[in-house]
Design an enzyme around this catalytic site. Structure first.
Site, PDB file in Angstrom:
ATOM      1  N   GLU A  85       2.950   0.341   1.546  1.00 37.44           N
ATOM      2  CA  GLU A  85       4.194   1.131   1.491  1.00 37.44           C
ATOM      3  C   GLU A  85       5.032   0.853   2.737  1.00 37.44           C
ATOM      4  O   GLU A  85       4.579   1.042   3.874  1.00 37.44           O
ATOM      5  CB  GLU A  85       3.878   2.627   1.370  1.00 37.44           C
ATOM      6  N   LYS A 264       0.296  14.089   0.233  1.00 38.51           N
ATOM      7  CA  LYS A 264       0.304  12.643  -0.064  1.00 38.51           C
ATOM      8  C   LYS A 264       0.846  11.884   1.148  1.00 38.51           C
ATOM      9  O   LYS A 264       0.339  10.823   1.517  1.00 38.51           O
ATOM     10  CB  LYS A 264       1.150  12.364  -1.308  1.00 38.51           C
ATOM     11  N   ASP A 280     -14.476   4.448   3.231  1.00 43.55           N
ATOM     12  CA  ASP A 280     -14.320   4.709   1.803  1.00 43.55           C
ATOM     13  C   ASP A 280     -13.157   5.688   1.579  1.00 43.55           C
ATOM     14  O   ASP A 280     -13.326   6.902   1.745  1.00 43.55           O
ATOM     15  CB  ASP A 280     -15.653   5.281   1.283  1.00 43.55           C
ATOM     16  N   HIS A 377      13.454   4.828   4.164  1.00 49.08           N
ATOM     17  CA  HIS A 377      12.675   4.132   3.133  1.00 49.08           C
ATOM     18  C   HIS A 377      13.397   2.886   2.647  1.00 49.08           C
ATOM     19  O   HIS A 377      12.811   1.822   2.566  1.00 49.08           O
ATOM     20  CB  HIS A 377      12.497   5.071   1.926  1.00 49.08           C
TER      21      HIS A 377
END
Ligand code: MEV
Length: 427
Positions: A85, A264, A280, A377
């Protein structure tokens, strides 16, 4: 017609690719080249990756970036992040620099207990089961001696074994709830091996073992990371920024739709470092989200307070991480990441990764409540759009200049790109 195959894992790499292409990619003349261009020319390294999983036919790259200037408990870190991202590493670097001049981050490990369970069915009287459990408990510890020997040398091992009655939730259902200390290893294999040995020792004719497995919910393996400063130290529009971030956190405490996105953003920072260090990320994701819902309502993982002119922003999360064993010892990039982080203990890595999550959340909330997220972004995404359009390095430089003060959308970039090419043709 179904396209199934038996014995796929026994085919060699080329045969697997041939089967895949003839059955699922026959319309794509570039499929084989695409797969092959990601093979590593270092045969030994490729073989290492081939053997991590079954049926490997290629590698899937993620960008590996560095967010410098993190100060955690007074120590400097450059944090490696593996993520696709576009804005995540940039935001981490920006926030790290911002807080480096305001005392940096503090972090502390609150607890390190991991959990595993042996789930079983029993139809008899509870008293009899309880007596059997108390009698056999020393033998359950004994049954794991060969496995726990090395871990005990490192100060870890099995902490306790409890019998839990779950028959109010499911008929005949009981479990052994086992707590572990796994020191610098994540401990999944260790825990599962102990549980299976324990289950074998515990089993008898009226006890039906269903399964033995670690839990990825570890509410007693907690780390806290924090930043704080006087409100005025937050810079331009300090009071507004403090207030808005405070409100954004309050919203994520009460509105689950927002909380999920809020968290998130935190996981953007956490997963990137978890992956870079060979840990993990699925285990971490599952455990962290369960923790966010521990009150019965899914909530923000971060908190904010403004008291006596002091802005405080912190996070408390469960993290099961290892800095020895597993992929951390096998993957050259995971090893290098740990070296970049100055070979941390698992506890230090918990602190670093919690900080990466908090930093990401601070960056997101500051942007969301001031300029909006799209400005940053889309600036970062510009490179992706330019690559997609096939812009040359020279065209990229020119287009970044041309689009400097414009809103970045795919259409605006596309338009500017074609205009530039047409103008070049006219010259
Ligand atoms: C995007 O990957 C993450 C954000 O949506 C997080 C947030 O909204 O807090 C920007």
């Amino acid at each position: 017609m179904t396209k199934t195959i038996s014995g796929f894992s026994k085919l060699n790499k080329q045969q697997k690719i041939d089967w895949l292409i003839s059955n699922f990619l026959s319309d794509n003349p570039n499929a084989e080249t695409t797969l092959e261009q990601y093979w590593n020319s270092n045969k030994k390294l490729q073989q290492l990756h081939d053997e991590f999983i079954e049926n490997t036919i290629s590698n899937f790259y993620l960008p590996y970036g560095i967010a410098p200037n993190f100060i955690i408990n007074g120590k400097s870190y450059a944090i490696p992040m593996a993520i696709e991202e576009s804005s995540v590493v940039a935001a981490a670097a920006l926030v790290a620099k911002f807080w480096s001049t305001r005392g940096g981050f503090t972090a502390e490990v609150i607890s390190t207990t991991k959990i595993g369970q042996v789930h079983f069915m029993y139809k008899g009287k509870f008293d009899a089961l309880e007596k059997y459990f108390n009698d056999i408990k020393p033998q359950l510890f004994k049954a794991t001696e060969a496995i726990t020997k090395n871990m005990q040398k490192r100060g870890g091992g099995i902490l306790d074994i409890e019998l839990k009655n779950k028959t109010d939730k499911l008929d005949n259902y009981y479990l052994l709830h086992v707590t572990f200390e796994t020191k610098d290893s994540m401990g999944a294999n260790f825990i599962n091996s102990c549980l299976e040995a324990m289950a074998t020792a515990f089993r008898k004719e009226d006890i039906e073992i269903v399964m033995s497995i670690l839990s990825n919910y570890i509410p007693d393996c907690l780390v806290k990371a924090q930043v704080s400063c006087k409100i005025e130290e937050l810079g331009k529009n300090a009071t507004i920024i403090a207030q808005k971030i405070y409100q954004a956190v309050q919203i994520a405490q009460v509105e689950p739709y927002r909380a999920v996105t809020h968290n998130k953003g935190i996981m953007n920072g956490i997963d990137a470092v978890v992956i870079a260090t060979g840990n993990d990320f699925r285990a971490v994701e599952a455990g962290v989200h369960a923790y966010a819902a521990k009150s019965g309502v899914y909530k923000s993982l971060s908190n904010c307070s403004i008291d006596d002119g002091i802005f405080k922003f912190w996070i408390e999360i469960p993290l099961a991480l290892g800095t020895v064993g597993g992929l951390t010892a096998l993957h050259p990039m995971a090893k290098l990441s740990l070296e970049i982080l100055q070979n941390p203990s698992a506890k230090e890595l918990m602190q670093i990764i919690a900080v990466a999550g908090l930093a990401q959340n601070f960056g997101a909330l500051k942007a969301l409540t001031t300029t909006g997220i799209q400005q940053g972004h889309m600036k970062m995404h510009l490179q992706n759009i330019l690559n997609q359009l096939g812009a040359s390095p020279e065209e990229k430089i020119e287009l970044i200049k041309i689009l400097n003060h414009q809103q970045i959308t795919y259409n605006s970039v596309n338009k500017a790109f074609h205009k530039l090419r047409i103008n070049k043709l006219k010259q």
